[in-house]
Design a protein around this motif. Structure first.
Motif, PDB file in Angstrom:
ATOM      1  N   GLN A   1      14.670  18.379  -5.973  1.00 51.38           N
ATOM      2  CA  GLN A   1      15.112  17.690  -4.760  1.00 51.38           C
ATOM      3  C   GLN A   1      13.999  16.825  -4.180  1.00 51.38           C
ATOM      4  O   GLN A   1      14.246  15.711  -3.712  1.00 51.38           O
ATOM      5  N   THR A   2      12.777  17.336  -4.214  1.00 49.53           N
ATOM      6  CA  THR A   2      11.644  16.572  -3.705  1.00 49.53           C
ATOM      7  C   THR A   2      11.424  15.322  -4.545  1.00 49.53           C
ATOM      8  O   THR A   2      11.179  14.238  -4.009  1.00 49.53           O
ATOM      9  N   LEU A   3      11.543  15.463  -5.858  1.00 45.84           N
ATOM     10  CA  LEU A   3      11.386  14.321  -6.758  1.00 45.84           C
ATOM     11  C   LEU A   3      12.477  13.286  -6.515  1.00 45.84           C
ATOM     12  O   LEU A   3      12.208  12.087  -6.464  1.00 45.84           O
ATOM     13  N   ALA A   4      13.711  13.733  -6.314  1.00 47.09           N
ATOM     14  CA  ALA A   4      14.825  12.815  -6.057  1.00 47.09           C
ATOM     15  C   ALA A   4      14.638  12.071  -4.736  1.00 47.09           C
ATOM     16  O   ALA A   4      14.870  10.857  -4.666  1.00 47.09           O
ATOM     17  N   SER A   5      14.224  12.778  -3.688  1.00 43.89           N
ATOM     18  CA  SER A   5      14.032  12.110  -2.395  1.00 43.89           C
ATOM     19  C   SER A   5      12.862  11.136  -2.464  1.00 43.89           C
ATOM     20  O   SER A   5      12.899  10.064  -1.858  1.00 43.89           O
ATOM     21  N   CYS A   6      11.841  11.483  -3.216  1.00 39.03           N
ATOM     22  CA  CYS A   6      10.690  10.592  -3.392  1.00 39.03           C
ATOM     23  C   CYS A   6      11.115   9.323  -4.125  1.00 39.03           C
ATOM     24  O   CYS A   6      10.718   8.218  -3.751  1.00 39.03           O
ATOM     25  N   LYS A   7      11.927   9.474  -5.161  1.00 39.35           N
ATOM     26  CA  LYS A   7      12.422   8.323  -5.921  1.00 39.35           C
ATOM     27  C   LYS A   7      13.298   7.436  -5.043  1.00 39.35           C
ATOM     28  O   LYS A   7      13.196   6.211  -5.079  1.00 39.35           O
ATOM     29  N   LYS A   8      14.143   8.054  -4.221  1.00 42.78           N
ATOM     30  CA  LYS A   8      15.015   7.288  -3.324  1.00 42.78           C
ATOM     31  C   LYS A   8      14.193   6.482  -2.320  1.00 42.78           C
ATOM     32  O   LYS A   8      14.480   5.310  -2.071  1.00 42.78           O
ATOM     33  N   GLU A   9      13.161   7.092  -1.783  1.00 47.24           N
ATOM     34  CA  GLU A   9      12.296   6.409  -0.819  1.00 47.24           C
ATOM     35  C   GLU A   9      11.546   5.254  -1.481  1.00 47.24           C
ATOM     36  O   GLU A   9      11.424   4.164  -0.915  1.00 47.24           O
ATOM     37  N   LEU A  10      11.081   5.478  -2.712  1.00 42.68           N
ATOM     38  CA  LEU A  10      10.381   4.422  -3.448  1.00 42.68           C
ATOM     39  C   LEU A  10      11.316   3.245  -3.731  1.00 42.68           C
ATOM     40  O   LEU A  10      10.937   2.089  -3.554  1.00 42.68           O
ATOM     41  N   ASP A  11      12.554   3.541  -4.125  1.00 43.76           N
ATOM     42  CA  ASP A  11      13.525   2.484  -4.386  1.00 43.76           C
ATOM     43  C   ASP A  11      13.845   1.676  -3.125  1.00 43.76           C
ATOM     44  O   ASP A  11      13.955   0.461  -3.167  1.00 43.76           O
ATOM     45  N   SER A  12      13.967   2.356  -1.981  1.00 37.64           N
ATOM     46  CA  SER A  12      14.261   1.649  -0.734  1.00 37.64           C
ATOM     47  C   SER A  12      13.083   0.771  -0.311  1.00 37.64           C
ATOM     48  O   SER A  12      13.282  -0.324   0.211  1.00 37.64           O
ATOM     49  N   MET A  13      11.859   1.237  -0.564  1.00 40.05           N
ATOM     50  CA  MET A  13      10.678   0.420  -0.239  1.00 40.05           C
ATOM     51  C   MET A  13      10.635  -0.823  -1.116  1.00 40.05           C
ATOM     52  O   MET A  13      10.315  -1.907  -0.631  1.00 40.05           O
ATOM     53  N   LYS A  14      10.948  -0.653  -2.383  1.00 39.89           N
ATOM     54  CA  LYS A  14      10.948  -1.807  -3.289  1.00 39.89           C
ATOM     55  C   LYS A  14      12.024  -2.799  -2.896  1.00 39.89           C
ATOM     56  O   LYS A  14      11.838  -4.006  -3.007  1.00 39.89           O
ATOM     57  N   LYS A  15      13.162  -2.279  -2.424  1.00 37.54           N
ATOM     58  CA  LYS A  15      14.256  -3.159  -2.004  1.00 37.54           C
ATOM     59  C   LYS A  15      13.862  -3.977  -0.774  1.00 37.54           C
ATOM     60  O   LYS A  15      14.215  -5.142  -0.650  1.00 37.54           O
ATOM     61  N   ASP A  16      13.115  -3.353   0.148  1.00 34.98           N
ATOM     62  CA  ASP A  16      12.677  -4.033   1.373  1.00 34.98           C
ATOM     63  C   ASP A  16      11.657  -5.126   1.085  1.00 34.98           C
ATOM     64  O   ASP A  16      11.496  -6.050   1.877  1.00 34.98           O
ATOM     65  N   MET A  17      10.981  -5.005  -0.021  1.00 36.27           N
ATOM     66  CA  MET A  17       9.955  -5.983  -0.361  1.00 36.27           C
ATOM     67  C   MET A  17      10.618  -7.252  -0.760  1.00 36.27           C
ATOM     68  O   MET A  17      10.684  -8.272  -0.421  1.00 36.27           O
TER      69      MET A  17
ATOM     70  N   LYS B   1       0.833  -1.200   0.000  1.00 37.94           N
ATOM     71  CA  LYS B   1       0.000   0.000   0.000  1.00 37.94           C
ATOM     72  C   LYS B   1       0.872   1.257   0.000  1.00 37.94           C
ATOM     73  O   LYS B   1       0.621   2.203  -0.754  1.00 37.94           O
ATOM     74  N   LYS B   2       1.919   1.253   0.825  1.00 36.27           N
ATOM     75  CA  LYS B   2       2.815   2.405   0.883  1.00 36.27           C
ATOM     76  C   LYS B   2       3.570   2.588  -0.423  1.00 36.27           C
ATOM     77  O   LYS B   2       3.804   3.717  -0.863  1.00 36.27           O
ATOM     78  N   ILE B   3       3.945   1.479  -1.068  1.00 40.43           N
ATOM     79  CA  ILE B   3       4.640   1.556  -2.355  1.00 40.43           C
ATOM     80  C   ILE B   3       3.718   2.160  -3.411  1.00 40.43           C
ATOM     81  O   ILE B   3       4.139   3.017  -4.193  1.00 40.43           O
ATOM     82  N   LYS B   4       2.462   1.747  -3.425  1.00 38.65           N
ATOM     83  CA  LYS B   4       1.497   2.315  -4.378  1.00 38.65           C
ATOM     84  C   LYS B   4       1.327   3.812  -4.152  1.00 38.65           C
ATOM     85  O   LYS B   4       1.296   4.597  -5.100  1.00 38.65           O
ATOM     86  N   GLU B   5       1.212   4.215  -2.884  1.00 41.66           N
ATOM     87  CA  GLU B   5       1.076   5.632  -2.564  1.00 41.66           C
ATOM     88  C   GLU B   5       2.302   6.418  -3.028  1.00 41.66           C
ATOM     89  O   GLU B   5       2.181   7.500  -3.603  1.00 41.66           O
ATOM     90  N   GLN B   6       3.478   5.847  -2.798  1.00 43.08           N
ATOM     91  CA  GLN B   6       4.713   6.520  -3.172  1.00 43.08           C
ATOM     92  C   GLN B   6       4.830   6.628  -4.691  1.00 43.08           C
ATOM     93  O   GLN B   6       5.323   7.632  -5.204  1.00 43.08           O
ATOM     94  N   LYS B   7       4.381   5.606  -5.421  1.00 44.49           N
ATOM     95  CA  LYS B   7       4.388   5.659  -6.887  1.00 44.49           C
ATOM     96  C   LYS B   7       3.499   6.787  -7.387  1.00 44.49           C
ATOM     97  O   LYS B   7       3.864   7.504  -8.325  1.00 44.49           O
ATOM     98  N   ILE B   8       2.345   6.949  -6.757  1.00 48.20           N
ATOM     99  CA  ILE B   8       1.421   8.017  -7.153  1.00 48.20           C
ATOM    100  C   ILE B   8       2.047   9.376  -6.902  1.00 48.20           C
ATOM    101  O   ILE B   8       1.993  10.269  -7.756  1.00 48.20           O
ATOM    102  N   VAL B   9       2.672   9.547  -5.745  1.00 48.34           N
ATOM    103  CA  VAL B   9       3.328  10.813  -5.421  1.00 48.34           C
ATOM    104  C   VAL B   9       4.436  11.099  -6.440  1.00 48.34           C
ATOM    105  O   VAL B   9       4.552  12.222  -6.961  1.00 48.34           O
TER     106      VAL B   9
END
Length: 79
Positions: A63-79, A25-33
Motif C-alpha cells: 500500500q505504501t508503494l502504491a501511494s508513493c507511485k500515485k503521488e509521483l505520477d501526480s507530481m509528474k502530471k503537474d509538471m 526537487k520533490k519529484i527526485k525525492e519521490q523517485k528515490i523513496v
C-alpha cells in the motif's frame, strides 16, 4: 510604464522557475523513496510518519508503494 511591466514579468518568470525547481526537487525525492521501497525485501517492515508529528506507524509495504507511485505520477502530471 514599460520598464515596470518588464520588471513585473521578470519577477513572475523568476517565481515560476523557482516553483519548477522546487517541483523537480520533490519529484527526485519521490523517485528515490519509490526506488528504495521497490528494492526492499518482502519481509521488511515499513513505517509511515504521521503528518505534523514524530509518530510512526507500521504500514503495509504494498500500500505504501502504491501511494508513493500515485503521488509521483501526480507530481509528474503537474509538471
Amino acid at each position: 510604464m514599460s520598464a515596470k511591466n518588464q520588471r513585473a514579468n521578470e519577477n513572475i518568470a523568476e517565481g515560476e522557475s523557482t516553483l519548477k525547481e522546487e517541483l523537480n526537487k520533490k519529484i527526485k525525492e519521490q523517485k528515490i523513496v519509490f526506488d528504495e521501497l521497490s528494492n526492499l525485501k518482502k519481509n521488511r517492515r515499513v513505517y509511515v510518519q504521521q503528518p505534523n508529528s514524530n509518530i510512526f506507524f507500521l504500514a503495509d509495504r504494498g500500500q505504501t508503494l502504491a501511494s508513493c507511485k500515485k503521488e509521483l505520477d501526480s507530481m509528474k502530471k503537474d509538471m
